[in-house]
Motif scaffolding. Structure first.
Motif, PDB file in Angstrom:
ATOM      1  N   ARG A   1      41.490  10.840  -4.644  1.00 29.94           N
ATOM      2  CA  ARG A   1      42.278  12.056  -4.391  1.00 29.94           C
ATOM      3  C   ARG A   1      42.207  12.996  -5.594  1.00 29.94           C
ATOM      4  O   ARG A   1      42.122  14.219  -5.432  1.00 29.94           O
ATOM      5  N   ALA A   2      42.220  12.458  -6.799  1.00 30.30           N
ATOM      6  CA  ALA A   2      42.107  13.279  -8.005  1.00 30.30           C
ATOM      7  C   ALA A   2      40.762  14.000  -8.035  1.00 30.30           C
ATOM      8  O   ALA A   2      40.690  15.191  -8.353  1.00 30.30           O
ATOM      9  N   ASP A   3      39.691  13.281  -7.696  1.00 24.69           N
ATOM     10  CA  ASP A   3      38.372  13.901  -7.675  1.00 24.69           C
ATOM     11  C   ASP A   3      38.295  15.001  -6.617  1.00 24.69           C
ATOM     12  O   ASP A   3      37.678  16.047  -6.827  1.00 24.69           O
ATOM     13  N   GLU A   4      38.925  14.763  -5.459  1.00 28.85           N
ATOM     14  CA  GLU A   4      38.942  15.766  -4.398  1.00 28.85           C
ATOM     15  C   GLU A   4      39.661  17.027  -4.837  1.00 28.85           C
ATOM     16  O   GLU A   4      39.210  18.145  -4.560  1.00 28.85           O
ATOM     17  N   MET A   5      40.776  16.874  -5.547  1.00 22.33           N
ATOM     18  CA  MET A   5      41.534  18.043  -5.993  1.00 22.33           C
ATOM     19  C   MET A   5      40.782  18.801  -7.085  1.00 22.33           C
ATOM     20  O   MET A   5      40.836  20.029  -7.143  1.00 22.33           O
ATOM     21  N   LEU A   6      40.081  18.086  -7.944  1.00 27.80           N
ATOM     22  CA  LEU A   6      39.285  18.758  -8.971  1.00 27.80           C
ATOM     23  C   LEU A   6      38.220  19.619  -8.311  1.00 27.80           C
ATOM     24  O   LEU A   6      37.959  20.761  -8.739  1.00 27.80           O
ATOM     25  N   ALA A   7      37.618  19.095  -7.242  1.00 31.36           N
ATOM     26  CA  ALA A   7      36.618  19.867  -6.503  1.00 31.36           C
ATOM     27  C   ALA A   7      37.266  21.032  -5.767  1.00 31.36           C
ATOM     28  O   ALA A   7      36.692  22.131  -5.696  1.00 31.36           O
ATOM     29  N   ALA A   8      38.458  20.822  -5.239  1.00 34.77           N
ATOM     30  CA  ALA A   8      39.137  21.862  -4.464  1.00 34.77           C
ATOM     31  C   ALA A   8      39.440  23.097  -5.301  1.00 34.77           C
ATOM     32  O   ALA A   8      39.462  24.215  -4.780  1.00 34.77           O
ATOM     33  N   VAL A   9      39.665  22.911  -6.607  1.00 38.27           N
ATOM     34  CA  VAL A   9      39.957  24.064  -7.470  1.00 38.27           C
ATOM     35  C   VAL A   9      38.716  24.511  -8.234  1.00 38.27           C
ATOM     36  O   VAL A   9      38.804  25.315  -9.170  1.00 38.27           O
ATOM     37  N   GLY A  10      37.548  23.986  -7.845  1.00 37.72           N
ATOM     38  CA  GLY A  10      36.291  24.453  -8.426  1.00 37.72           C
ATOM     39  C   GLY A  10      36.029  24.000  -9.840  1.00 37.72           C
ATOM     40  O   GLY A  10      35.383  24.710 -10.617  1.00 37.72           O
ATOM     41  N   LEU A  11      36.496  22.789 -10.188  1.00 34.25           N
ATOM     42  CA  LEU A  11      36.335  22.327 -11.569  1.00 34.25           C
ATOM     43  C   LEU A  11      35.513  21.036 -11.678  1.00 34.25           C
ATOM     44  O   LEU A  11      35.532  20.389 -12.724  1.00 34.25           O
ATOM     45  N   SER A  12      34.788  20.681 -10.635  1.00 32.36           N
ATOM     46  CA  SER A  12      33.981  19.453 -10.704  1.00 32.36           C
ATOM     47  C   SER A  12      32.975  19.514 -11.847  1.00 32.36           C
ATOM     48  O   SER A  12      32.715  18.503 -12.519  1.00 32.36           O
TER      49      SER A  12
ATOM     50  N   GLN B   1      44.574  26.965 -15.844  1.00 36.81           N
ATOM     51  CA  GLN B   1      45.587  27.198 -14.817  1.00 36.81           C
ATOM     52  C   GLN B   1      45.203  26.509 -13.514  1.00 36.81           C
ATOM     53  O   GLN B   1      46.058  25.943 -12.821  1.00 36.81           O
ATOM     54  N   ARG B   2      43.921  26.552 -13.165  1.00 39.69           N
ATOM     55  CA  ARG B   2      43.482  25.867 -11.944  1.00 39.69           C
ATOM     56  C   ARG B   2      43.665  24.352 -12.065  1.00 39.69           C
ATOM     57  O   ARG B   2      44.055  23.689 -11.096  1.00 39.69           O
ATOM     58  N   LEU B   3      43.416  23.821 -13.243  1.00 42.91           N
ATOM     59  CA  LEU B   3      43.628  22.387 -13.450  1.00 42.91           C
ATOM     60  C   LEU B   3      45.110  22.044 -13.333  1.00 42.91           C
ATOM     61  O   LEU B   3      45.478  21.018 -12.741  1.00 42.91           O
ATOM     62  N   ALA B   4      45.968  22.904 -13.877  1.00 44.58           N
ATOM     63  CA  ALA B   4      47.415  22.662 -13.785  1.00 44.58           C
ATOM     64  C   ALA B   4      47.867  22.652 -12.329  1.00 44.58           C
ATOM     65  O   ALA B   4      48.701  21.829 -11.926  1.00 44.58           O
TER      66      ALA B   4
END
Length: 302
Positions: free
Chosen positions: A113-124, A140-143
């Motif tokens: 789920r953490a990896d999915e959220m990192l991808a969702a905000v464009g930070l992979s 801010q996107r990471l936050a």
């Protein structure tokens, strides 16, 4: 109050010594709504949200989330909300991936789920980058990703675009719209009125611990009788004549242009047309910022 509302606030009051922070604040936020809480520094925004989030006890009144009191703190409610603070608080010397994985462990959600959220905000592509090396917009996107990693129903965003450049702000707007479109309720505080006008279904304007107005941005603009600005070339029209012709308008001028601010721009436009002064004319409609300043005043707030 609507028992099905995501947030229902009734007559909140809070004082600190001789200072009244909240003086009877009441409002509701519907489930799935994008709601803005706006006000000058010291107006009561932070105190209101801290009470709603269960971080602070009100002197009187009540704040409900999903029909349950937010005070005393309720662990079941805490799992249903996500909070992004104005200044992101990250663990030191960790990469972006390590940060969000740490939050995932705290909320006991799978690492995937953490990896999915990192991808969702464009930070992979920034997964191995340490937080201190991220740009302001990336941080801010990471936050926001950390606030969403446990899939909350209600998200609080405290000035998420503060200090960002225009491109980063607009990119973050798209992310915030996506968060709301996914069915989450979003509560936003911001000092950018264009941001609130573009994103929020409704806004509440608070000052001196009281809600001054609450409603859709376009309704607040209409109710405040905010002005429309007509900008004409100074060489084509006489400012003094316009002041005499339209005493209810505010006319300002510089070397190149004249600005006529009026609640009724139609006669002004007709006059300019009659004088042949329409070349390079600019008309700026009233905005939420105009309504906000009409309600809260223009004096500087420290």
């Amino acid at each position: 109050m609507d028992a099905s509302a995501a947030i229902a606030v009734t007559d909140l009051r809070k004082t600190y010594g001789t200072t009244t922070a909240l003086d009877g604040v009441s409002f509701e936020v519907g489930q799935g709504e994008f709601f803005g809480l706006l006000g000058p520094n010291g107006a009561g925004k932070t105190t209101t949200l801290e009470i709603v989030e269960g971080l602070r006890r009100p002197d009187s009144g009540q704040a409900l989330m999903f029909g349950a009191p937010s005070w005393p703190p309720n662990p079941d409610l805490m799992r249903r909300i996500g909070v992004q603070s104005q200044t992101p608080a990250f663990f030191e010397r960790l990469t972006a991936a390590e940060q969000i994985h740490a939050f995932a462990k705290l909320y006991r959600v799978p690492a995937v789920r953490a990896d999915e959220m990192l991808a969702a905000v464009g930070l992979s592509d920034k997964a191995r980058t340490r937080v201190e090396q991220l740009s302001g917009g990336q941080a801010q996107r990471l936050a926001i990703a950390c606030a969403l990693v446990h899939d909350p129903q209600l998200v609080f965003l405290d000035e998420p675009t503060a200090g960002l450049d225009p491109q980063a702000r607009r990119n973050l707007w798209d992310l915030l719209r996506d968060i709301n479109a996914a069915g989450r309720t979003v509560v936003l505080t911001t000092h950018y009125m264009d941001e609130a006008e573009a994103l929020c279904h409704r806004v509440a304007i608070i000052d001196h611990g009281r809600i001054l107005e609450c409603g859709p941005p376009e309704t607040l603009i209409q109710k405040a009788d905010a002005v429309t600005r007509v900008i004409a070339q100074a060489a084509l029209v006489d400012a003094g004549e316009l002041r005499r012709r339209f005493p209810e308008a505010t006319v300002t001028e510089d070397d190149t242009r004249i600005v006529i601010a009026s609640p009724d721009p139609a006669p002004v436009l007709a006059e300019l047309a009659a004088r042949g002064a329409l070349r390079d004319l600019v008309v700026k409609g009233a905005t939420l910022e105009d309504a906000y300043l009409t309600l809260t005043g223009r004096e500087y707030r420290a």
